[in-house]
Design a protein around this motif. Structure first.
Motif, PDB file in Angstrom:
ATOM      1  N   ILE A 234       0.836  -1.202   0.000  1.00  0.00           N
ATOM      2  CA  ILE A 234       0.000   0.000   0.000  1.00  0.00           C
ATOM      3  C   ILE A 234       0.874   1.258   0.000  1.00  0.00           C
ATOM      4  N   ALA A 235       1.901   1.243   0.836  1.00  0.00           N
ATOM      5  CA  ALA A 235       2.757   2.429   0.960  1.00  0.00           C
ATOM      6  C   ALA A 235       3.417   2.759  -0.369  1.00  0.00           C
ATOM      7  N   SER A 236       3.778   1.742  -1.116  1.00  0.00           N
ATOM      8  CA  SER A 236       4.495   1.987  -2.359  1.00  0.00           C
ATOM      9  C   SER A 236       3.546   2.366  -3.498  1.00  0.00           C
ATOM     10  N   LEU A 250     -11.466   5.609  10.582  1.00  0.00           N
ATOM     11  CA  LEU A 250     -10.694   5.930  11.764  1.00  0.00           C
ATOM     12  C   LEU A 250      -9.840   7.161  11.498  1.00  0.00           C
ATOM     13  N   THR A 251      -9.157   7.135  10.382  1.00  0.00           N
ATOM     14  CA  THR A 251      -8.335   8.278   9.993  1.00  0.00           C
ATOM     15  C   THR A 251      -7.997   8.125   8.519  1.00  0.00           C
ATOM     16  N   GLU A 252      -7.439   9.140   7.933  1.00  0.00           N
ATOM     17  CA  GLU A 252      -6.969   9.026   6.573  1.00  0.00           C
ATOM     18  C   GLU A 252      -5.803   9.965   6.366  1.00  0.00           C
ATOM     19  N   GLY A 253      -5.010   9.701   5.360  1.00  0.00           N
ATOM     20  CA  GLY A 253      -3.853  10.535   5.124  1.00  0.00           C
ATOM     21  C   GLY A 253      -2.755   9.730   4.471  1.00  0.00           C
ATOM     22  N   PRO A 254      -1.570  10.332   4.376  1.00  0.00           N
ATOM     23  CA  PRO A 254      -0.475   9.595   3.765  1.00  0.00           C
ATOM     24  C   PRO A 254      -0.050   8.414   4.631  1.00  0.00           C
ATOM     25  N   ASP A 272     -10.911  -6.986  20.969  1.00  0.00           N
ATOM     26  CA  ASP A 272     -11.061  -8.118  21.861  1.00  0.00           C
ATOM     27  C   ASP A 272     -10.480  -9.392  21.257  1.00  0.00           C
ATOM     28  N   GLU A 273     -10.415  -9.414  19.924  1.00  0.00           N
ATOM     29  CA  GLU A 273      -9.919 -10.641  19.314  1.00  0.00           C
ATOM     30  C   GLU A 273      -8.443 -10.488  18.994  1.00  0.00           C
ATOM     31  N   GLU A 274      -7.685 -11.406  19.481  1.00  0.00           N
ATOM     32  CA  GLU A 274      -6.246 -11.361  19.279  1.00  0.00           C
ATOM     33  C   GLU A 274      -5.917 -11.474  17.788  1.00  0.00           C
ATOM     34  N   ASN A 275      -6.724 -12.228  17.110  1.00  0.00           N
ATOM     35  CA  ASN A 275      -6.479 -12.531  15.703  1.00  0.00           C
ATOM     36  C   ASN A 275      -6.498 -11.314  14.788  1.00  0.00           C
ATOM     37  N   GLU A 276      -7.019 -10.233  15.300  1.00  0.00           N
ATOM     38  CA  GLU A 276      -7.202  -9.089  14.418  1.00  0.00           C
ATOM     39  C   GLU A 276      -5.904  -8.404  14.027  1.00  0.00           C
ATOM     40  N   GLY A 277      -4.838  -8.730  14.736  1.00  0.00           N
ATOM     41  CA  GLY A 277      -3.560  -8.080  14.428  1.00  0.00           C
ATOM     42  C   GLY A 277      -3.137  -8.369  13.001  1.00  0.00           C
ATOM     43  N   ALA A 278      -3.109  -7.371  12.189  1.00  0.00           N
ATOM     44  CA  ALA A 278      -2.798  -7.618  10.780  1.00  0.00           C
ATOM     45  C   ALA A 278      -2.102  -6.443  10.155  1.00  0.00           C
ATOM     46  N   THR A 279      -1.338  -5.727  10.945  1.00  0.00           N
ATOM     47  CA  THR A 279      -0.660  -4.567  10.390  1.00  0.00           C
ATOM     48  C   THR A 279       0.409  -5.006   9.441  1.00  0.00           C
ATOM     49  N   GLY A 280       1.067  -4.016   8.949  1.00  0.00           N
ATOM     50  CA  GLY A 280       2.042  -4.198   7.883  1.00  0.00           C
ATOM     51  C   GLY A 280       3.095  -5.216   8.224  1.00  0.00           C
ATOM     52  N   THR A 281       3.635  -5.683   7.159  1.00  0.00           N
ATOM     53  CA  THR A 281       4.643  -6.687   7.290  1.00  0.00           C
ATOM     54  C   THR A 281       5.972  -5.964   7.454  1.00  0.00           C
ATOM     55  N   GLY A 282       6.182  -5.539   8.657  1.00  0.00           N
ATOM     56  CA  GLY A 282       7.453  -4.889   8.933  1.00  0.00           C
ATOM     57  C   GLY A 282       7.490  -3.466   8.431  1.00  0.00           C
ATOM     58  N   LEU A 308       8.114 -12.025   2.783  1.00  0.00           N
ATOM     59  CA  LEU A 308       7.928 -11.901   1.344  1.00  0.00           C
ATOM     60  C   LEU A 308       7.522 -10.489   0.962  1.00  0.00           C
ATOM     61  N   GLY A 309       6.537  -9.992   1.647  1.00  0.00           N
ATOM     62  CA  GLY A 309       6.026  -8.669   1.294  1.00  0.00           C
ATOM     63  C   GLY A 309       7.071  -7.597   1.564  1.00  0.00           C
ATOM     64  N   ALA A 310       7.658  -7.663   2.721  1.00  0.00           N
ATOM     65  CA  ALA A 310       8.689  -6.690   3.036  1.00  0.00           C
ATOM     66  C   ALA A 310       9.903  -6.989   2.178  1.00  0.00           C
ATOM     67  N   GLY A 311      10.675  -5.985   1.933  1.00  0.00           N
ATOM     68  CA  GLY A 311      11.902  -6.211   1.176  1.00  0.00           C
ATOM     69  C   GLY A 311      11.646  -6.139  -0.304  1.00  0.00           C
ATOM     70  N   ALA A 312      10.468  -6.564  -0.736  1.00  0.00           N
ATOM     71  CA  ALA A 312      10.145  -6.390  -2.139  1.00  0.00           C
ATOM     72  C   ALA A 312       9.938  -4.904  -2.409  1.00  0.00           C
ATOM     73  N   THR A 313       9.793  -4.170  -1.340  1.00  0.00           N
ATOM     74  CA  THR A 313       9.468  -2.769  -1.498  1.00  0.00           C
ATOM     75  C   THR A 313      10.632  -1.888  -1.114  1.00  0.00           C
ATOM     76  N   ASP A 314      10.880  -0.939  -1.942  1.00  0.00           N
ATOM     77  CA  ASP A 314      11.873   0.057  -1.610  1.00  0.00           C
ATOM     78  C   ASP A 314      11.122   1.325  -1.271  1.00  0.00           C
ATOM     79  N   PRO A 315      11.289   1.880  -0.113  1.00  0.00           N
ATOM     80  CA  PRO A 315      10.484   3.042   0.281  1.00  0.00           C
ATOM     81  C   PRO A 315      10.631   4.200  -0.698  1.00  0.00           C
TER      82      PRO A 315
END
Ligand SMILES: Nc1ncnc2c1ncn2[C@@H]1O[C@H](COP(=O)(O)OP(=O)(O)OP(=O)(O)O)[C@@H](O)[C@H]1O
Ligand SMILES: [Mg+2]
Lengths: 320, 323
Positions: A234-236, A250-254, A272-282, A308-315
């Protein structure tokens, strides 16, 4: 057709209301029985841009897509496409007005071949009516050749060419996901809604996919909204990201800002659900969100997660 | 000896004529179920509409029923198709959005209503006694040419339909119908007007069912409400399509002739049974057809002729297994 698109891609993003919002949601709400899946959502998508949509599982992202694409009726609120209220307009009409969506769970035509899956998509096929089929087969064949060439190009791009004669039901999960994208490639839309296009797709292809989205956006002015759990992807791709949580914006922006927003981290990690953690891959910066890295692979399902997802991306590769 | 051979020949002609008429019905159901995935459990209803329509417009005047228009058989066939199509359009407008299983229940019920109407509207249909003396094409020719003529007519109809429907199946039209069958939501998302296309398939299929009913009426020269019974029309046509191979026109024709042969051979066999068994013979036939269905589907899960999709490489038809 492209007027709105090009005005959007040229004009700089004005503060507040964009120059030309292609899509506007006003208090959009959808309830399923007692559950409010989408809760008074309001935001605008500017023409000619690539906008990301993120949020934990069950945040209501897919439900918003379904409403915009006409597959689900809103319980309340309005959807304006190009300034016109499209609430209640059937899906197939919206397709012809330029709204194309892909499905999170692949919706292939199982007992059609891979090639046929793509050839079935384009509009203006005289052969889809019986009289031309029986009475003017030449015109039908001519259009059929064009459609076939386009489908073949898409299959080559998606590395599905070898599988063109296979029934779509026999494809692997990731291949079906690619086919899903292929269907979007068969049209000349104004607004493309991609629901987790990268889930289950290998990193090499994911990088090409990003290039393709950027190119279609740049050269043809297509407007994209992309749902993804892979933050780097998404960032790239997107300058602007909309974060949803429990059905509300919740919010929006860059991306850089959103990523460090404590409320966003809470939405992913808390709850409440632990499983919801799904932020970026590093997070490249190694910020707080990196803690969520391990959970991401799991939560993204068939995901291309962590490494896999991380590293494929150059900021530095972020779009202009 | 010669007498016997001649008898067998005539029987064969009759058998094939009936098989060909069932092939028309099965091709119609194939458009609905095989191509588009519409579960029409009311084949008998559209069959009956076609049969009665032609009976009324072609037969001589009678006090017992509506009619006396004395139109030629060809006009009767066209009228039968139009009548079935129009009614199918009305039914489709109401029912076509239903899920497959509900559509089945709805069409089954509607067909039963048609049958009750035919039975009870005596002024128009002569009620349970039916309409007789329906003209038959070539009936002025001497034996056996009248029978042979009818056979040729039926097979000419089957051949024309086969060619038209094969073209349709291979065309983008066939592709879009199959797409609707496979995934309705994706077809909508690809801009297809699913309701309109499903109604189109339903109406076209019903028109062929009406044509089949009309051919049957002219062949037997007689039609009564029980001809539209679910078992003899709907059930049999479904078995024919499923055994022959849904979505395959060749399968539809082959299945119709095969199952009709089994069905009517069973009738001959049961005629030789002692009289106290004869009553049960109707069940024996259904049992035999059910048995054939079991055996054939065990051996050929998709029917004898499978659906064929367009392939760029001609030899890849053997590659049916997942990669
Ligand atoms: N057809 C439906 N019937 C009932 N509840 C539904 C339906 N569709 C979605 N929901 C519920 O609405 C909520 C939002 O679902 P949605 O699919 O929009 O989430 P999402 O943000 O796309 O999540 P994910 O990231 O897991 O794909 C969920 O709680 C889900 O259970
Ligand atoms: Mg989703």
């Amino acid at each position: 057709m492209n007027a709105a698109a090009h005005s959007g891609s040229v004009a700089p993003p004005a503060p507040g209301r964009g120059a030309a919002p292609l899509l506007e949601l006003e208090g959009l709400t959808r309830r399923f029985g007692g559950l409010t899946a989408v809760d008074r959502c309001s935001f605008a998508i500017e023409a000619g841009r690539i906008t990301g949509m993120i949020g934990p599982n069950g945040a209501g992202k897919t439900t918003i897509f379904s409403m915009v694409a006409g597959a689900l009726r809103p319980s309340a609120g309005r959807i304006l496409f190009d300034g016109e209220d499209i609430g209640g307009v059937p899906t197939h009409r919206l397709f012809h007005r330029g709204i194309v969506r892909t499905f999170q769970i692949p919706h292939e035509f199982g007992r059609l071949t891979v090639l046929e899956n793509l050839m079935a998509v384009p509009a203006a096929q005289p052969g889809e009516r019986l009289w031309p089929v029986w009475l003017s087969p030449r015109a039908v064949a001519r259009r059929e050749r064009e459609v076939r060439e386009r489908a073949e190009d898409a299959l080559r791009f998606l590395t599905l060419w070898e599988l063109r004669d296979e029934l779509a039901m026999h494809l692997s999960g990731g291949q079906k996901k690619l086919l899903e994208l292929g269907r979007a490639m068969m049209t000349s839309p104004r607004l493309v809604l991609l629901d987790e296009p990268g889930a289950g797709v290998n990193p090499t292809l994911l990088a090409r996919l990003r290039e393709m989205i950027l190119e279609l956006n740049r050269e043809r002015g297509y407007t994209f909204v992309v749902i993804e759990h892979d933050m780097d992807f998404i960032a790239s791709l997107c300058e602007r990201v909309i974060v949803l949580s429990q059905g509300a914006v919740l919010t929006e922006g860059p991306m850089e800002r959103v990523r460090r927003d404590p409320r966003v981290l809470d939405a992913y990690l808390g709850g409440d659900e632990e499983n919801e953690g799904a932020t970026g891959t590093g997070t490249p910066a190694g910020g707080d969100a990196s803690r969520a890295g391990t959970a991401a692979g799991r939560a993204a399902g068939e995901g291309h997660g962590g490494a896999l997802g991380a590293g494929a991306t150059d900021p530095g590769e972020s779009p202009p | 000896m010669e007498q016997q051979l001649y008898g067998i020949f005539l029987y064969g002609v009759f058998l094939l004529t009936m098989g060909g008429i069932y092939a028309v019905l099965t091709l119609g159901l194939n458009i609905q179920w095989g191509f588009t995935g519409l579960f029409n459990a009311g084949v008998a209803g559209f069959f009956a509409i076609g049969a009665y329509t032609t009976a009324i417009v072609t037969s001589a005047a009678s006090e017992r029923h509506l009619g006396g228009y004395g139109l030629p058989v060809a006009a009767g066939l066209v009228a039968a198709m139009v009548a079935s199509a129009v009614i199918a359009w009305g039914v489709g407008r109401i029912c076509i959005r239903l899920r497959a299983d509900y559509l089945a229940i709805a069409t089954l019920g509607i067909a039963e209503i048609f049958r009750l109407v035919l039975k009870n509207e005596v002024w128009a249909t002569n009620g349970p006694r039916g309409i007789s003396l329906i003209p038959k094409p070539f009936e002025h020719l001497p034996e056996p040419w009248n029978q042979v003529g009818m056979l040729l007519l039926v097979f000419a109809v089957v051949a024309v339909l086969y060619v038209l429907l094969e073209r349709a199946r291979r065309s983008p039209w066939g592709r879009v119908m199959a797409a609707i069958r496979e995934n309705e939501a994706a077809a909508r998302a690809a801009g297809k007007d699913v309701e309109r296309l499903r109604i189109e398939a339903f109406v076209l299929g019903a028109a062929l069912m009406g044509l089949g009913g009309a051919l049957m009426a002219h062949h037997i020269k007689f039609i009564e409400p029980n001809a539209a019974e679910p078992v003899s029309a709907t059930f049999l046509v479904w078995v024919m399509l499923v055994i022959g191979g849904a979505a395959n026109n060749r399968g539809a024709v082959f299945g119709a002739i095969l199952i009709w042969t089994i069905w009517s051979t069973a009738e001959i066999l049961s005629a030789r049974l002692p009289p106290e068994w004869a009553v049960k013979s109707a069940y024996l036939r259904i049992f035999l057809v059910g048995l054939a269905l079991q055996i054939i589907l065990q051996r050929f899960p998709g029917g004898i002729f499978r659906e064929r999709r367009f392939r760029t490489a001609p030899s890849s038809s053997t590659r049916e297994q997942p990669p």
